[in-house]
Design an enzyme around this catalytic site. Structure first.
Site, short mmCIF file in Angstrom:
data_model
loop_
_atom_site.label_atom_id
_atom_site.label_comp_id
_atom_site.label_asym_id
_atom_site.label_seq_id
_atom_site.Cartn_x
_atom_site.Cartn_y
_atom_site.Cartn_z
N HIS A 7 33.21 20.73 50.50
CA HIS A 7 32.05 20.11 51.16
C HIS A 7 32.36 18.62 51.29
CE1 HIS A 7 27.56 20.82 52.02
NE2 HIS A 7 28.28 21.68 52.71
N HIS A 56 35.90 25.23 61.05
CA HIS A 56 35.32 25.54 59.74
C HIS A 56 35.08 27.03 59.56
CE1 HIS A 56 32.89 25.00 56.13
NE2 HIS A 56 31.98 25.77 56.67
#
Length: 759
Positions: free
Chosen positions: A108, A57
Site C-alpha cells: 500500500h 495493480h
C-alpha cells in the site's frame, strides 16, 4: 436525487461519443480492444470496470509474462503442499492434524505517501480481509517499511503517520504485530514502501475460494456502506468539469474503520461455521468492480447485479462510482437461497450491514449490472478479470551495471571502537523500539516471540502447542547490485530467521516492489528477481504460495532500489521448545559459536553505507544448500540455548543483539572466523548464525555442525563484565544499548503517536 447513468442502450446508439479513457489509464489500443469485446463503445460503468481491472495493480499486465515462471518451475511435490496457491487471495498450507495456515503480504505504497495514516491503516485492513476471504481467522500481522533518509523532513511527516496507522488499525483489531523491518534509503524519498503481511489459521475443511457457483444462488454484499472514498480518477466520469464535481472529490485514499472490520471478522467466522457461504471475495482494490467480475469469471455461470440494492453513504453516486469505490470493510459472498435467512440473521447479530445485490444466472460468462432500472454493464466477466492485455515489456541489463558492480575496495576505520558505536547507532541498525512499541505484540495471548526476535513465533493450537514462525526480509542494496543474487539473499535470510527458532519452513510469499515497468532497466531487475526466487524455491523444495507486484515506485525518473520482499512461514511442533535469541539468559556462562564461513564481503553492506562508501561491488555469495544445512542443524537435537542469524551489520551486530538483554559480556576470539578482525566483525557473508550453548556442550555442538558440513568456530564465553572486548577495543554493552536506543526517538520523538506505547 436522480442519478443520470450512461446505459448500454445509449451506448449502442452513440458510438462516436468521446470518452475520457486516457484519464482512466487506458491506452488507445486497450480502449479499442474493449470496443471490440463489447461490439460497441463502453458505458461509463463498463469503462470504469475495464479501466480498474486492466490496471497494472489488478491485472499484472506487465509482470504476468515473467510471473508465469513460478508456475513453470514448481514441482508436483511442492504444489501438493498447498491447498491454495498463486492466483487466490492468499496461499494456504496444510500443516497436519487438520490444520492449515494462510499468509500473504501486499503493498500500500502510494496511498501511504499521500495520506500516511489512512494509507497504512487501510493496507493492514486490506491484507486482513484477504486472509478472511480464505475462510481463516487472522491471527497476526507484520510490516515491511521503507522510507527516505531518516533525517529528511518528509520522512518526519511520513514515518510517524504510517506507524500510527499500522498500530491504530492492527491494535484495534486485536491482532498482534509480531515483527517486520524498517529501512531508510535515499531512493525511497518521495516513494515510501508500506508492505503489510497477515497470517491466519483455519481447519482444512473450512477453506473458502472466490467463485460464484450455482444458478439461483444469491450475491450478498456485507460490511460497511459504499461511499466516494478511494475512487480516484473515476471522478472524471462524475462531472463535465472538475469544478462541477468538486464536492464529490473526496480523498482518493480510502478511510478505514478497524472496529467495523473487527465486527466483520467475527461475522465472517460465524458465517463459515454455519456453512452458509458458497464462495467469497473481499472488496479491496477496484472494489465491487473486482469482486463481482472475479466471482463471476471464476464461476460456472453468469451473474446479475442490481446496484440499487447497494447500501450507500451518498445517494448521488453513479453506477461507475459505486463499482469503483474502494470503501473499506466490505465483503461479497455467494449464498444458496435456502441459507439467505441464516446469513442475514448472523450479519444482524454482529450489526453488519448486509444486502442481497444479485444472483448467479445460467448465462455462462455473462455479467449484467443494472442501476436505476436500466442496464449499465453487460459484458463477459472473463474479459474483465482474466483477459487484460499482457505486455512483453523490453528488458535489458543496464549499461551501468558493470560499473556499479566494480569493486572499489573497503575503507577500514582508523578507530574501530568509534566505528562499532556508529554502526549500532546508525538508522540502518539502531533499535526499532520507537516503532514497534506502538504495536501490541501480545494481544490474544499466543505470541511466543516478537520483540527483537529473528522471526515472529505464534502458538496456533493450545492443546498440542503447535505453532508457526514467520519472517520477511529484503536488502534493496544487494538487489540493485545483483537482482538475481539479491532476491536469493532475501529468501536465505527469511528462511534462516525461521529455522533458528526451531521451525521447519513450509511456504514462501513475496511482495515485489519495483520502479516503472516501462523502463527496460527495471524490467530486467524484475525478471532477474522472479527467476532468482522461483529457482531458489525449487532448490529448497518450498512452494511460493502467492505474492504481490507493485510497479511505478519512483520519484520522477529515478526508481527505488529494487525491493523484492520475501516472506517465509515455518511450522514448529511445540512452541515451548522454540529457540530464543538472548545469549546468557540462563545466567550461567555460555559459549558463543559462529556457524558458517566468513569472507571479505562488503558489497551493499551497512558498513559501506555508514562509512560513506556509497553502493558498489557484488553482494555476498549465497548457496542455498548451506542454508538447508543450517535448517538440518536446528532440526536436530543440538544443545542450543539461543541463536541469532548474522546478516546486515555482520557478526558484531549479532553478538551485541544477543547480549543486550542479558547485559552479559564476552572477550571475542575471532581467530577461527577470519584473520582480519575488521572483516570478522563487519562482513555480511550469508549462511551464518551465532549460537549460544552451555560451555560443556560446545564441543558437541561443533561436532554436530561438522557432521553436516557446516564450518563452526567458538568465539568466546559469556561473563558478568558487561563488556564486549576485541583485542584492545573495549565497549560496554550499556553504552552500546544507549547508542542503539537513542537514534529514532531523537529523530521522531516529537511526532504524533510517539507516546502511543503498548508495553
Amino acid at each position: 436525487m436522480t442519478v443520470h447513468n450512461d446505459t448500454v442502450e445509449a451506448a449502442a446508439t452513440t458510438p462516436e461519443l468521446e470518452q475520457p479513457y486516457a484519464v482512466l489509464g487506458l491506452k488507445d489500443d486497450e480502449y479499442q480492444r474493449i470496443r471490440e469485446i463489447l461490439g460497441r463503445r463502453p458505458t461509463d460503468a463498463e469503462l470504469t470496470v475495464y479501466s480498474v481491472m486492466w490496471s497494472e495493480h489488478c491485472s499484472y499486465k506487465s509482470s504476468k509474462t515473467h510471473l508465469r515462471y513460478f508456475g513453470k518451475t514448481i514441482t508436483e511435490e511442492m504444489s501438493s503442499k498447498l491447498l491454495a496457491g498463486i492466483g487466490e487471495n492468499a496461499g494456504v498450507v496444510d500443516i497436519g492434524d487438520g490444520n492449515a495456515v494462510t499468509f500473504r503480504v501486499e503493498s500500500h505504497n502510494h496511498p501511504s505517501y499521500v495520506e500516511p495514516y489512512q494509507g497504512a491503516a487501510t493496507g493492514v485492513g486490506g491484507i486482513v480481509r484477504d486472509i478472511m476471504a480464505m475462510g481463516a481467522r487472522p491471527i497476526a500481522v507484520m510490516d515491511q517499511l521503507r522510507f527516505g533518509p531518516a533525517d529528511a523532513p518528509d520522512t518526519t511527516r511520513v514515518l510517524p503517520g504510517v506507524v500510527h496507522g499500522i498500530g491504530g488499525y492492527g491494535n484495534s483489531l486485536g491482532l498482534p504485530n509480531i515483527g517486520g523491518e524498517t529501512v531508510f534509503d535515499d531512493s525511497y524519498a518521495g516513494n515510501p514502501l508500506v508492505n503489510a503481511l497477515c497470517v491466519g489459521t483455519l481447519k482444512v475443511e473450512d477453506l473458502k475460494l472466490a467463485f460464484a457457483s450455482g444458478t439461483g444462488n444469491k450475491v450478498m454484499l456485507f460490511g460497511s456502506r459504499t461511499g466516494l472514498d478511494g475512487i480516484g480518477g473515476v471522478s472524471v466520469l462524475a462531472s463535465d468539469t472538475f469544478e462541477d464535481g468538486a464536492e464529490r472529490k473526496l480523498p482518493a485514499v480510502q478511510v478505514g474503520d478497524p472496529f467495523a472490520e473487527k465486527m466483520l471478522i467475527e461475522c465472517c467466522l460465524d458465517l463459515y461455521h454455519a456453512g452458509v457461504v458458497v464462495g467469497i471475495q473481499d472488496l479491496g482494490g477496484a472494489g465491487l468492480a473486482c469482486a463481482t467480475s472475479e466471482l463471476a469469471a471464476a464461476g460456472d455461470g453468469g451473474m446479475r447485479v442490481n446496484l440499487d440494492a447497494v447500501p450507500l453513504r451518498n445517494d448521488t453516486m453513479t453506477a461507475a462510482e459505486i463499482l469503483a469505490s474502494e470503501s473499506q470493510e466490505r465483503m461479497c459472498a455467494v449464498v444458496a437461497p435456502e441459507n439467505v435467512e441464516k446469513f442475514l440473521e448472523i450479519c444482524n447479530r454482529w450489526e453488519v450491514t448486509v444486502a442481497e445485490i444479485g444472483e448467479v444466472t445460467d448465462e455462462t460468462d455473462r455479467l449484467v449490472i443494472t442501476h436505476g432500472g436500466e442496464i449499465v454493464l453487460d459484458a463477459p466477466p472473463s474479459t474483465i478479470a482474466d483477459e487484460a492485455p499482457v505486455y512483453e515489456r523490453p528488458y535489458a541489463r543496464p549499461s551501468w551495471q558493470d560499473e556499479l558492480q566494480a569493486e572499489k575496495g573497503v575503507e577500514k576505520p582508523a578507530d574501530l571502537r568509534r566505528a562499532l558505536l556508529d554502526m549500532v547507532a546508525s538508522p540502518a541498525l539502531c533499535s526499532r523500539d520507537f516503532i514497534t512499541n506502538q504495536y501490541d505484540r501480545y494481544v490474544r495471548g499466543n505470541t511466543v516471540q516478537a520483540k527483537h526476535a529473528d522471526a515472529g513465533v505464534l502458538r496456533i493450537d493450545e492443546t498440542s502447542g503447535r505453532g508457526v514462525a514467520v519472517s520477511a526480509d529484503c536488502s534493496g542494496r544487494y538487489t540493485k547490485l545483483d537482482p538475481h543474487a539479491g532476491v536469493r539473499l532475501a529468501l536465505a535470510e527469511a528462511y534462516r530467521n525461521v529455522v533458528v527458532t526451531g521451525a521447519t519452513p513450509v511456504a514462501i510469499t513475496n511482495c515485489l516492489n519495483f520502479g516503472s515497468p516501462e523502463n527496460p532497466d527495471v524490467m530486467w531487475q524484475f525478471r532477474e528477481a522472479v527467476h532468482g526466487l522461483a529457482d531458489g524455491a525449487v532448490e529448497m523444495g518450498i512452494p511460493v504460495s502467492g505474492g504481490n507486484v507493485s510497479f511505478y515506485n519512483q520519484t520522477g525518473d529515478e526508481p527505488i532500489l529494487p525491493t523484492p520482499v520475501v516472506g517465509v512461514l515455518g511450522v514448529i511442533d511445540d512452541v515451548a521448545a522454540a529457540i530464543g535469541h538472548t545469549g546468557g539468559a540462563t545466567g550461567e556462562p555460555e559459549t558463543l559459536i559462529v556457524l558458517g564461513d566468513t569472507e571479505e564481503e562488503f558489497g551493499g553492506s551497512i558498513w559501506q553505507q555508514v562509512s560513506g562508501g556509497g553502493l558498489s561491488g557484488l553482494p555476498p555469495r549465497v548457496d542455498l544448500a548451506d542454508e538447508m544445512k543450517l535448517a538440518e542443524f536446528f532440526a536436530s537435537d543440538a544443545a542450543v540455548a539461543a541463536a541469532h542469524d548474522v546478516s546486515e551489520g555482520g557478526l558484531f551486530q549479532a553478538v551485541f543483539e544477543m547480549l543486550k538483554d542479558s547485559r552479559k559480556g564476552i572477550t571475542l576470539d575471532l581467530s577461527g572466523v577470519h584473520e582480519d578482525h575488521f572483516t570478522a566483525l563487519l562482513s555480511e557473508s550469508a549462511s551464518r548464525v551465532v549460537v549460544a550453548t552451555a560451555t560443556d556442550h560446545a564441543d558437541a555442538v561443533i561436532a554436530r555442525a561438522a557432521e553436516l558440513g557446516i564450518p563452526a568456530a567458538a568465539i568466546g564465553t559469556t561473563d558478568d563484565s558487561g563488556e564486549i572486548r576485541v583485542g584492545e577495543t573495549v565497549l560496554t554493552v550499556a553504552e552500546l544499548v544507549d547508542a542503539w536506543s537513542a537514534t529514532l526517538p531523537d529523530l521522531f520523538g516529537h511526532a504524533v503517536g510517539a507516546n502511543s506505547v503498548v508495553e
